[in-house]
Design a protein around this motif. Structure first.
Motif, PDB file in Angstrom:
ATOM      1  N   ASP A 238       0.876  -1.082  -0.073  1.00  0.00           N
ATOM      2  CA  ASP A 238      -0.055   0.112   0.032  1.00  0.00           C
ATOM      3  C   ASP A 238       0.721   1.009  -0.016  1.00  0.00           C
ATOM      4  OD1 ASP A 238      -1.878   2.130   0.186  1.00  0.00           O
ATOM      5  OD2 ASP A 238      -2.845   1.164   1.975  1.00  0.00           O
ATOM      6  N   THR A 241       0.473   4.323   2.342  1.00  0.00           N
ATOM      7  CA  THR A 241       1.013   4.202   3.975  1.00  0.00           C
ATOM      8  C   THR A 241       2.120   4.681   4.128  1.00  0.00           C
ATOM      9  OG1 THR A 241       1.638   2.117   3.624  1.00  0.00           O
ATOM     10  CG2 THR A 241      -0.568   2.417   4.503  1.00  0.00           C
ATOM     11  N   HIS A 245       3.253  -0.122   3.627  1.00  0.00           N
ATOM     12  CA  HIS A 245       2.820  -1.403   4.360  1.00  0.00           C
ATOM     13  C   HIS A 245       3.041  -2.744   3.221  1.00  0.00           C
ATOM     14  CE1 HIS A 245       0.608  -4.521   6.427  1.00  0.00           C
ATOM     15  NE2 HIS A 245       0.234  -4.693   5.496  1.00  0.00           N
ATOM     16  N   THR A 338      -4.712  -3.008   4.687  1.00  0.00           N
ATOM     17  CA  THR A 338      -4.673  -1.822   5.386  1.00  0.00           C
ATOM     18  C   THR A 338      -5.843  -1.101   5.272  1.00  0.00           C
ATOM     19  OG1 THR A 338      -4.281  -0.160   3.401  1.00  0.00           O
ATOM     20  CG2 THR A 338      -2.187  -1.355   4.686  1.00  0.00           C
ATOM     21  N   THR A 340      -6.378   1.868   4.332  1.00  0.00           N
ATOM     22  CA  THR A 340      -6.688   2.963   3.179  1.00  0.00           C
ATOM     23  C   THR A 340      -6.809   1.993   1.975  1.00  0.00           C
ATOM     24  OG1 THR A 340      -4.166   3.035   3.159  1.00  0.00           O
ATOM     25  CG2 THR A 340      -5.166   4.771   4.617  1.00  0.00           C
TER      26      THR A 340
END
Length: 572
Positions: A238, A241, A245, A338, A340
């Protein structure tokens, strides 16, 4: 031959300027370079016209050898015996020959002063390309063979990963829009129920899965794309992040959803048991016959099969790349990586240098300066035209307004594998530094001028893409209201700072990574073929077995991805 000589004369003024790294008169000394390609391939013909040009201009001939067995095993034998060719392409396992000490540091030979063309080629991506050796010194072992393109990204088709489907299947169902796995496999099943065999009585294969050696990405990688990410190898990341991540995906509940679909497809007869033991050559032969309706793969991986289908004018049996993602129902109740995380289709990534892929020069080579000098000259616009387009007047023509184009016969030649063995230098150029993207400056070719704004690769040139497109494909695109085959997927996204994580060197966790892959290779085919009542228990056992290797590999990749990102972010 007359046209070849004319081309040489047109190049004489430019190519007579030998780079400073080449000694006086050395260009005329005949040498033979030994070459290893980390992929299967065919020998060029003895009278290949481009290799004749290279021999005439540089005094260089090549002795090619191609991969015939397992890549890692082949490279391992070469490393143990220090049996290194002059030009060494380690394919997808290039880290083995780099870490094995087989290659020289190209930075000892390349600089803005000595090799301005090569330096200008790599300079925009230096932060991604240059590594540190054990002593903290800058090193560059391989100039990427692809991905260092000039100008804006060109996206006319999908050359990488996707779920592929034969055009005839979409046409049969009145050109539907397919976005999810359920829609995809449902269409394959309906088509094969209505059309179990082709016109010759040969049974159709609904969905093929290549599992051989490093090409097992066809079995492993789909999950990350269904989750909305471009190709990062065996992890999902991701980039929104702060820590980028990173986690392995194959052992997560969202991966289970895909293999359960494959289990159902197997029970429906869409997947043949033989696919799990099929060699790459058998896979290509099967696709070339026109009876494989769909597969997950990367377009370049089955390019020879596509060419064979085109040669046979089986245009309806060639493929469309679909960017499938999970539906909301697929992920209901499943934790995402995550908070997001967004599942949005991103099969096309930003322009990416093919880090550590291509030719390195081995420590056994006695003439590295000679090779560097040759590459430097070959990065000239004139040579790049020859490598990409061929001989003017013979393989292509230049219009009065400075556009590059081909007749129907000339374009057909470029799709013919036998013709290319006699008229292209692909065994050498595919692994060598090259220009891609847009031609940024006018190029004088004899008494004609190639204007800026053309494309280096004929396959990206509008006049070729649309002018030489067969009637079937034109009608097929028109049925969708599209102008190019890349319209079936979303436009490319911006490349993440870390690039693509499959390029990271896994050597520090080799054992864990190898075991991580072995468990997948062994257990995923079992999961796909097991009884539906056994699936959940077998999945749980798979997750438990792979966990220690996934934990170690995932933790390493988290640190490595973050470090790669900081190299680029820190230079902005």
């Amino acid at each position: 031959m007359r046209k070849i000589l004319a081309a040489l004369l047109a190049l004489a003024m430019v190519l007579a300027l030998v780079p400073a790294v080449m000694a006086e008169g050395e260009a005329l000394e005949p040498i033979t370079l030994t070459v290893f390609r980390g992929d299967p391939g065919d020998q060029p013909t003895a009278d290949n016209k481009i290799y004749k040009l290279i021999e005439e201009k540089f005094g260089v001939t090549f002795n090619f050898s191609f991969l015939t067995g397992d890549l890692d095993e082949t490279l391992g034998i070469k490393i143990v015996g220090k049996d290194y060719p002059d030009l060494f392409d380690g394919g997808n396992s290039a880290d083995l020959i780099i870490n094995g000490g087989a290659l020289i540091n190209l930075l000892d030979y390349i600089s803005p002063e000595k090799t301005p063309r090569l330096w200008a080629h790599i300079e925009p991506q230096l932060a991604r390309l240059i590594r540190k050796d054990a002593n903290g010194n800058d090193v560059l072992y391989i100039i990427p063979n692809y991905g260092l393109a000039d100008g804006d990204q060109i996206a006319l088709s999908v050359g990488g990963p996707a779920f592929f489907i034969q055009k005839q299947v979409l046409a049969w169902d009145n050109y539907p829009t397919i976005k999810t796995c359920d829609e995809y496999f449902d269409l394959l099943e309906r088509f094969i129920d209505a059309n179990p065999t082709d016109e010759n009585g040969t049974p159709y294969t609904g969905f093929a899965i290549l599992c051989e050696d490093w090409r097992h990405f066809c079995l492993i990688n789909p999950v990350q794309h269904l989750m909305g990410r471009p190709n990062d190898g065996e992890v999902v990341i991701d980039p929104a992040t702060e820590d980028f991540h990173t986690e392995t995906f194959i052992d997560k509940p969202y991966a289970k959803a895909y293999y359960k679909k494959l289990n159902a497809a197997y029970k429906a007869g869409l997947i043949d048991r033989s696919t799990f033991s099929m060699s790459y050559d058998q896979y290509i032969a099967l696709i070339s016959g026109g009876t494989v309706l769909g597969m997950f793969d990367q377009a370049w991986d089955f390019g020879t099969a596509t060419a064979a289908l085109q040669d046979a004018k089986m245009y309806d049996r060639t493929y469309v790349a679909l960017g499938l993602i999970y539906s909301e129902e697929d992920l209901e109740g499943i934790a995402l990586p995550t908070d997001t995380w967004k599942v949005e289709e991103h099969y096309l990534n930003g322009s990416l240098p093919n880090v550590n892929r291509g030719f390195g020069i081995s420590v056994n080579c006695t003439c590295p300066e000679r090779i560097i000098a040759m590459w430097e000259e070959m990065m000239s616009d004139e040579w790049q035209l020859i490598f990409n387009w061929g001989i003017e007047g013979e393989d292509y023509f230049i219009t009065d307004d400075g556009r590059l184009n081909m007749t129907a016969e000339q374009y057909a030649n470029t799709q013919n594998a036998e013709w290319k063995l006699a008229n292209k230098a692909e065994a050498f150029t595919q692994s060598s530094p090259k220009k891609q993207g847009w031609i940024l400056n006018d190029i004088q070719v004899g008494d004609k001028v190639v204007k800026a704004g053309n494309c280096w690769e004929p396959g990206n040139q509008d006049e070729i893409v649309f002018g030489q497109m067969n009637d079937y494909d034109k009608e097929f695109l028109s049925a969708y209201g599209f102008k190019k085959f890349a319209d079936f997927v979303n436009p490319p996204i911006e490349l993440a700072p870390y690039g693509e994580a499959w390029q990271i060197d896994y050597t520090p966790v080799n054992t864990a990574h190898d075991n991580f892959l072995k468990v997948q290779d062994n257990r995923l085919p079992e999961l796909i073929q097991c009884d539906e009542s056994e699936f959940d228990a077998k999945w749980d056992a798979f997750v438990e077995e792979i966990k220690p290797f996934a934990d170690e590999f995932g933790a390493f990749m988290q640190e490595a991805v973050y470090a790669e990102a900081q190299k680029v972010v820190g230079n902005k």
